[in-house]
Structure formats: structure tokens, C-alpha cells
Design a protein around this motif. Sequence first.
Motif, PDB file in Angstrom:
ATOM      1  N   LYS A  37       0.830  -1.212   0.000  1.00 28.14           N
ATOM      2  CA  LYS A  37       0.000   0.000   0.000  1.00 28.14           C
ATOM      3  C   LYS A  37       0.858   1.253   0.000  1.00 28.14           C
ATOM      4  N   LYS A  38       1.992   1.233   0.720  1.00 26.86           N
ATOM      5  CA  LYS A  38       2.887   2.388   0.768  1.00 26.86           C
ATOM      6  C   LYS A  38       3.625   2.597  -0.552  1.00 26.86           C
ATOM      7  N   ALA A  39       3.831   1.513  -1.303  1.00 30.57           N
ATOM      8  CA  ALA A  39       4.587   1.607  -2.552  1.00 30.57           C
ATOM      9  C   ALA A  39       3.748   2.094  -3.724  1.00 30.57           C
ATOM     10  N   ILE A  40       2.471   1.758  -3.740  1.00 28.51           N
ATOM     11  CA  ILE A  40       1.606   2.019  -4.895  1.00 28.51           C
ATOM     12  C   ILE A  40       1.612   3.486  -5.339  1.00 28.51           C
ATOM     13  N   PRO A  41       1.578   4.494  -4.439  1.00 28.24           N
ATOM     14  CA  PRO A  41       1.549   5.899  -4.887  1.00 28.24           C
ATOM     15  C   PRO A  41       2.790   6.340  -5.670  1.00 28.24           C
ATOM     16  N   LEU A  42       3.849   5.561  -5.654  1.00 23.26           N
ATOM     17  CA  LEU A  42       5.059   5.924  -6.404  1.00 23.26           C
ATOM     18  C   LEU A  42       4.857   5.775  -7.913  1.00 23.26           C
ATOM     19  N   PHE A  43       3.906   4.964  -8.335  1.00 24.11           N
ATOM     20  CA  PHE A  43       3.716   4.667  -9.747  1.00 24.11           C
ATOM     21  C   PHE A  43       2.795   5.696 -10.407  1.00 24.11           C
ATOM     22  N   SER A  44       3.104   5.989 -11.698  1.00 27.37           N
ATOM     23  CA  SER A  44       2.347   6.988 -12.439  1.00 27.37           C
ATOM     24  C   SER A  44       1.829   6.417 -13.756  1.00 27.37           C
ATOM     25  N   GLU A  45       0.932   7.145 -14.375  1.00 25.66           N
ATOM     26  CA  GLU A  45       0.359   6.770 -15.659  1.00 25.66           C
ATOM     27  C   GLU A  45       1.449   6.442 -16.674  1.00 25.66           C
ATOM     28  N   ASN A  46       1.286   5.317 -17.352  1.00 25.33           N
ATOM     29  CA  ASN A  46       2.169   4.850 -18.430  1.00 25.33           C
ATOM     30  C   ASN A  46       3.558   4.393 -17.956  1.00 25.33           C
ATOM     31  N   ASP A  47       3.733   4.208 -16.656  1.00 24.57           N
ATOM     32  CA  ASP A  47       5.007   3.666 -16.171  1.00 24.57           C
ATOM     33  C   ASP A  47       5.217   2.245 -16.689  1.00 24.57           C
ATOM     34  N   ILE A  48       6.492   1.939 -16.925  1.00 22.98           N
ATOM     35  CA  ILE A  48       6.899   0.564 -17.237  1.00 22.98           C
ATOM     36  C   ILE A  48       7.512  -0.012 -15.965  1.00 22.98           C
ATOM     37  N   ILE A  49       6.890  -1.061 -15.453  1.00 20.47           N
ATOM     38  CA  ILE A  49       7.303  -1.629 -14.168  1.00 20.47           C
ATOM     39  C   ILE A  49       7.741  -3.070 -14.364  1.00 20.47           C
ATOM     40  N   LEU A  50       8.916  -3.382 -13.859  1.00 19.78           N
ATOM     41  CA  LEU A  50       9.467  -4.742 -13.892  1.00 19.78           C
ATOM     42  C   LEU A  50       9.295  -5.345 -12.504  1.00 19.78           C
ATOM     43  N   ILE A  51       8.592  -6.461 -12.439  1.00 22.03           N
ATOM     44  CA  ILE A  51       8.318  -7.113 -11.155  1.00 22.03           C
ATOM     45  C   ILE A  51       8.832  -8.546 -11.213  1.00 22.03           C
ATOM     46  N   ASP A  52       9.733  -8.900 -10.309  1.00 22.08           N
ATOM     47  CA  ASP A  52      10.172 -10.303 -10.296  1.00 22.08           C
ATOM     48  C   ASP A  52       9.425 -11.067  -9.204  1.00 22.08           C
ATOM     49  N   GLY A  53       9.936 -12.234  -8.833  1.00 18.64           N
ATOM     50  CA  GLY A  53       9.182 -13.128  -7.970  1.00 18.64           C
ATOM     51  C   GLY A  53       9.126 -12.708  -6.519  1.00 18.64           C
ATOM     52  N   GLY A  54       8.325 -13.461  -5.756  1.00 22.42           N
ATOM     53  CA  GLY A  54       8.219 -13.228  -4.324  1.00 22.42           C
ATOM     54  C   GLY A  54       6.790 -12.976  -3.898  1.00 22.42           C
ATOM     55  N   THR A  55       6.488 -13.357  -2.677  1.00 23.38           N
ATOM     56  CA  THR A  55       5.128 -13.204  -2.170  1.00 23.38           C
ATOM     57  C   THR A  55       4.793 -11.746  -1.861  1.00 23.38           C
ATOM     58  N   SER A  56       5.781 -10.958  -1.462  1.00 23.80           N
ATOM     59  CA  SER A  56       5.537  -9.525  -1.240  1.00 23.80           C
ATOM     60  C   SER A  56       5.260  -8.827  -2.568  1.00 23.80           C
ATOM     61  N   ASN A  57       6.004  -9.200  -3.604  1.00 23.64           N
ATOM     62  CA  ASN A  57       5.775  -8.622  -4.925  1.00 23.64           C
ATOM     63  C   ASN A  57       4.407  -9.016  -5.475  1.00 23.64           C
ATOM     64  N   LEU A  58       3.967 -10.215  -5.156  1.00 27.32           N
ATOM     65  CA  LEU A  58       2.642 -10.640  -5.582  1.00 27.32           C
ATOM     66  C   LEU A  58       1.572  -9.759  -4.941  1.00 27.32           C
ATOM     67  N   GLU A  59       1.735  -9.433  -3.670  1.00 30.50           N
ATOM     68  CA  GLU A  59       0.781  -8.559  -2.997  1.00 30.50           C
ATOM     69  C   GLU A  59       0.777  -7.173  -3.645  1.00 30.50           C
ATOM     70  N   LEU A  60       1.946  -6.668  -4.025  1.00 29.24           N
ATOM     71  CA  LEU A  60       2.001  -5.384  -4.716  1.00 29.24           C
ATOM     72  C   LEU A  60       1.233  -5.455  -6.031  1.00 29.24           C
ATOM     73  N   ALA A  61       1.411  -6.549  -6.782  1.00 31.16           N
ATOM     74  CA  ALA A  61       0.687  -6.717  -8.042  1.00 31.16           C
ATOM     75  C   ALA A  61      -0.818  -6.699  -7.808  1.00 31.16           C
ATOM     76  N   ARG A  62      -1.259  -7.316  -6.736  1.00 33.62           N
ATOM     77  CA  ARG A  62      -2.695  -7.336  -6.414  1.00 33.62           C
ATOM     78  C   ARG A  62      -3.242  -5.930  -6.173  1.00 33.62           C
TER      79      ARG A  62
END
Length: 251
Positions: A82-107
Motif C-alpha cells: 500500500k505504501k509503494a503504490i503511490p510511487l507509480f504513475s500513468e504509463n510507467d513501465i514496471i518490472l516485477i520479479d518473484g516473491g510473495t511480497s511482490n505478488l501482494e504489490l501486483a494485487r
Amino acid sequence: MLKEERHQYILKKLKQDYRVQVTMLSEELLISDDTLRRDLAELNKLGLLTRVHGGAIAKSGIPVEFTKRLDTGIPEKQELAKKAIPLFSENDIILIDGGTSNLELARQLPNDIHLTIYTNSFPVVNELIDRESIDLMFLGGNVFPSSRITTGVPVIKALQTFTADWYVLGASNIHPEKGTTDPNREEAFTKIAMTERSKQILVLGDSYKLNTAETYTTAQLSHIDYLIVKDEQVHQIKSTWLNDAMHCTVI
């Protein structure tokens, strides 16, 4: 004190202080530095600690297998994402690798902005595949079953075709001296390649990962742009982990 007793003492000390130094601990145990180094080498070989120059540091103790980590610290994962999500902006290209914390961010990625997501994580793909606001790109490669990701040369070659605005680095361990680390060499090489293809690096720092380390370094703390931790840990991390030369922002 018998060797087995010394080993238990060392592990207890690591659990308490997160690291031990050869000179100080050998004095506590009334043994030579060489004897203590042999003890640390044995415990390192057993996978119970990580040897570093002058001593040893703790491992997180969390299972490597993705499925065994899914139910670990869910409320904290949700808080960090939840704290990380506001960092992202319209049309950003985001690279996400594995992990359960990263999965929660994707959700938690919002549906009201357009994003391009590159990932080598099967669970992240499954989570995002039906999102209309997301252009989803899967990085195929050698399947690493325990982490539910792909690794190796195919992934690294695919990374050369784009530059990400953000890399959400999945970290098994985070240490002020060793940075982010991983127990698997091939997975670590893939993460290093991802850092090289990204403008900014973000790490979700679950409590159980802090002050622990594995064998292979994936990013030094000075190369991480944002380290997301629990609110009550922000001040301590800022005051004890960072120096004026680092550009890492802790939130």
C-alpha cells in the motif's frame, strides 16, 4: 564448552544481535579466533548463518519455496504494498520479479491508470492477466519451480529490449552491509540483470528479511532508490543503515 554448545550459543547470539564479530565472540567463549572461525565455517556450510569479513550475520529462516511463504506476514505485506503504490504513475513501465511480497504489490496495482508490466513471475502473471488497464509482458526462460519464476539467458536477453521506469526487486534478505541477497546463484544473476535495465529500484522490506543475508548479492543498498518498511522501523533504518552518500529513500 563443547563444540555443540558453542554452536548453539553462536546461533542464539545471532538471533539476538543479527551479527557476531570474531574477536569479541571468541573472548566471550574463551576460545581462539581460529577455533571460532572454524565454528562459523561449519555453521555456514550447514546453512545456519552467512559468513562475512570479520564474523557472520543471520539468515532470515524463511523457506525458499514460494508456496510455503504465501501465508507468512500477510498484513505486513499488504501494508508495505500500500505504501509503494503511490510511487507509480500513468504509463510507467514496471518490472516485477518473484516473491510473495511482490505478488501482494501486483494485487494492489490500481485499475484507473495505464501501466506496462514486465515479469518473470507466474503468480504475478496469473494475478494481472485479466486487467484491462495493464499491458502484460511475460519474460520466458528456464523455469525455477520453487520460486515460481523464470531465470537464465532467455530472460536476460529479453531484458535488453526495454528499459523499466521501476524494478520491484524481490529480496529474500536485506542487510545494511551486504544489501539484498539471494540463496540461488542463477536467480541472483537474473535480478542483477534486471537492476541494470531499470531507472529506479524499489524493495519491499518485510521485517523478517531485515538484518539477514544469503550468499549472493543482488543489489547494494546504495543502488536501491526506495526501501519500503513498516512505519515504526523507518527512523531506525534511516539512522543506522544509511549515510550521506546514499540516495536510498526509506518510507
